[in-house]
Design an enzyme around this catalytic site. Structure first.
Site, PDB file in Angstrom:
ATOM      1  N   CYS A 194      50.028  -5.576 -26.898  1.00 20.39           N
ATOM      2  CA  CYS A 194      50.580  -4.641 -25.906  1.00 20.39           C
ATOM      3  C   CYS A 194      49.751  -3.377 -25.745  1.00 20.39           C
ATOM      4  CB  CYS A 194      52.015  -4.281 -26.272  1.00 20.39           C
ATOM      5  SG  CYS A 194      52.238  -3.855 -28.011  1.00 20.39           S
ATOM      6  N   HIS A 216      54.914   2.292 -24.327  1.00 18.22           N
ATOM      7  CA  HIS A 216      53.872   2.854 -25.180  1.00 18.22           C
ATOM      8  C   HIS A 216      53.104   3.915 -24.381  1.00 18.22           C
ATOM      9  CE1 HIS A 216      54.740  -0.158 -28.049  1.00 18.22           C
ATOM     10  NE2 HIS A 216      53.689  -0.941 -27.935  1.00 18.22           N
TER      11      HIS A 216
END
Lengths: 345, 345
Positions: free
Chosen positions: B132, B252
């Site tokens: 990710c 994130h």
């Protein structure tokens, strides 16, 4: 302290989070206080605050407040410092200023005791306490600077809300509860209380601390860049900063990439850090030990870990630096300076 | 999609956060599904899951599950992928694997569609979905790489707990409530559920994601370093990463310092980013606009802001990159790859 001379001390801005910690540390460290004057805005005048075995009545801070004061701690914002520090200096006080008002003034020493305590000798009545995020970084980098030289620093911060004051702490905790309860949040303090746009801090990361300049950096980032050069007394030092607020109450964390001027031995770096004053090395990956904001909170040391040689640049390393932003980042650094002044007198 | 051929599709690992999102996206994107097989561990077999207007019964994933399957999405952990992907390939399925099992395998393309979709042509039955934290970074850096070349990347991450699975989300929310209520916390998932030492994530920042290697970096950091080079197809690219978990649920954030190979124009960089596929430029400091995890959550784009010329290095710039780690960072990138495969067939 062995020095027996006692001082008339003033603390300006005693209702803020840093002022509170200064008073606590003066008592805890047994600072050589003769008389303690607690100064604040008119709104807080008349309150009493406990200092050791005495109750002290808070007085309004005015230009006349500093007669007889020998050491004055200022932590009531840049405007108050700009207005009152000159009067305190005229009255003969040595001012330790925790605001941004005089930090970049060429006449004013900007002091982190572990790095450049010798600079206090040249003061003209004012000694500036650096910004919280700068202090912990330069304290940790100083042993590397002295041994190897530093050419470049690239830092990304993970800063606690207490750096924005007690209203920001309240807001972060309130928002957290609202989100957990499934309610809407209505941000009204962070990222910058005086600016129009507010963002949720609970369960978020806000890449803005203080106002933006035309160059795209924030004031907080520019403070880290400029103050680091001034404290290290090295304008050739290249520094880049990205400052980010995260939902932590106390303790700033910093991811720091450092390029040294020479080849180095990573174990020697760890030894230098472990032996450095004010630094605690917490660096044992096998045991999952590294500095954490929750563990640094309430402590005066700066904690360093995740020290590792960079894989791409043989003269670079990475590290993780954590300290309580209200203590080493503010009140403790100021009281440390005060202790050195008291010894010198 | 204009392609009218329909495919027998399998999703392995449908009880995890990413598996759920893959199923949702297959429906939402109207993926050309003929038959959908939902596979999980024996424990979940027999459950039913809604897909469009059908209820689909979950079956246990076994080596025999893949007869007739043409496209299989794997998101049940590296061990499951290592055990089952070879059987799926033998059965004729093209596997899109969201785990770490095949990412660095030289035979396996590691694909972020905005960066290197051409690599899917060389697949041997498996296409790996990157980690990710890597995906959003390379998606944002690709336009800069193509125009100027990149010599060095230094990234510090601010990663959401959902990257560690739903137990980590539950833990972070539970701990947050405990702290707010003044109760003790007893960490038992983060930073790494399979390791003995646990740390509080609520109101904290943990500089450990995944296990440590002997070089002092974590697996997560090494993934960012190695995967970035592989995806950019450039072993000379110098990359350093520090990966940190913060108390955010989804999204994130990354503070990225980039050194380019040529002089550049910062406004052209912003235009390149604004025009790049999958990238949304959110960069207006005057209006305090920049990407935020809370605003990226639930969206498939990668958001970029705080784009500014570095003050110390004329070939460097800083930026702030945010994306939903379960979507572009996992499920959406996988489904995108699936869509390209479906078109190619």
């Amino acid at each position: 302290m062995s020095n027996q001379k006692l001082f008339n001390v003033a603390v300006v801005g005693i209702t803020g989070a840093v002022g509170e910690q200064i008073i606590r540390l003066l008592a805890e460290r047994n600072f050589p206080v003769q008389e303690l004057k607690l100064l604040a805005s008119a709104r807080s005048a008349g309150k009493t605050i406990r200092f050791k075995d005495r109750d002290i009545t808070v007085q309004e801070a005015t230009p006349e407040s500093f007669q007889g004061v020998e050491i004055a701690f200022f932590s009531a914002g840049g405007d108050v410092s700009k207005a009152l520090v000159p009067h305190a200096v005229t009255a003969g006080a040595i001012c330790i200023d925790n605001t941004n008002a005089f930090r970049m003034d060429p006449e004013t020493p900007l002091v982190v005791p572990e790095v450049n305590i010798d600079k206090i000798n040249g003061h003209q009545g004012v000694i500036a306490n650096p910004n919280c995020s700068t202090i912990q970084m330069v304290a940790a980098l100083k042993p590397l600077y002295d041994r190897y030289g530093i050419s470049r620093i690239i830092v990304s911060t993970y800063q606690a809300v207490s750096g924005a004051g007690s209203r920001a702490i309240d807001e972060m905790l309130r928002q957290s509860k609202q989100v957990l309860d499934g309610n809407e949040v209505a941000p009204d303090v962070l990222p910058v209380s005086s600016l129009p746009v507010k963002h949720q801090i609970a369960f978020n990361a806000i890449p803005q601390i203080d106002k933006f300049l035309d160059n795209g950096f924030t004031n907080e980032e520019m403070k880290m860049i400029k103050e680091t050069k001034k404290i290290m007394d090295d304008e050739s030092l290249e520094v880049t900063a990205t400052c980010v607020r995260i939902p932590v109450v106390y303790g700033h964390s910093e991811s720091v990439y450092v390029e040294l001027k020479q080849d180095f031995d990573i174990d020697e770096i760890k030894r230098l850090l472990a032996d450095a004053p004010g630094i605690v090395l917490v660096d044992n990956p096998a045991e999952q030990q590294y500095p954490l904001a929750t563990e640094a909170a309430g402590k005066t040391d700066t904690f360093v870990g995740r020290v590792r040689r960079d894989l791409s640049n043989p003269r670079a390393l990475n590290m993780w630096i954590v300290s309580d932003n209200l203590l080493k980042g503010a009140a403790w650094n100021a009281v440390q300076i005060g202790e050195y002044i008291a010894i010198e007198q």
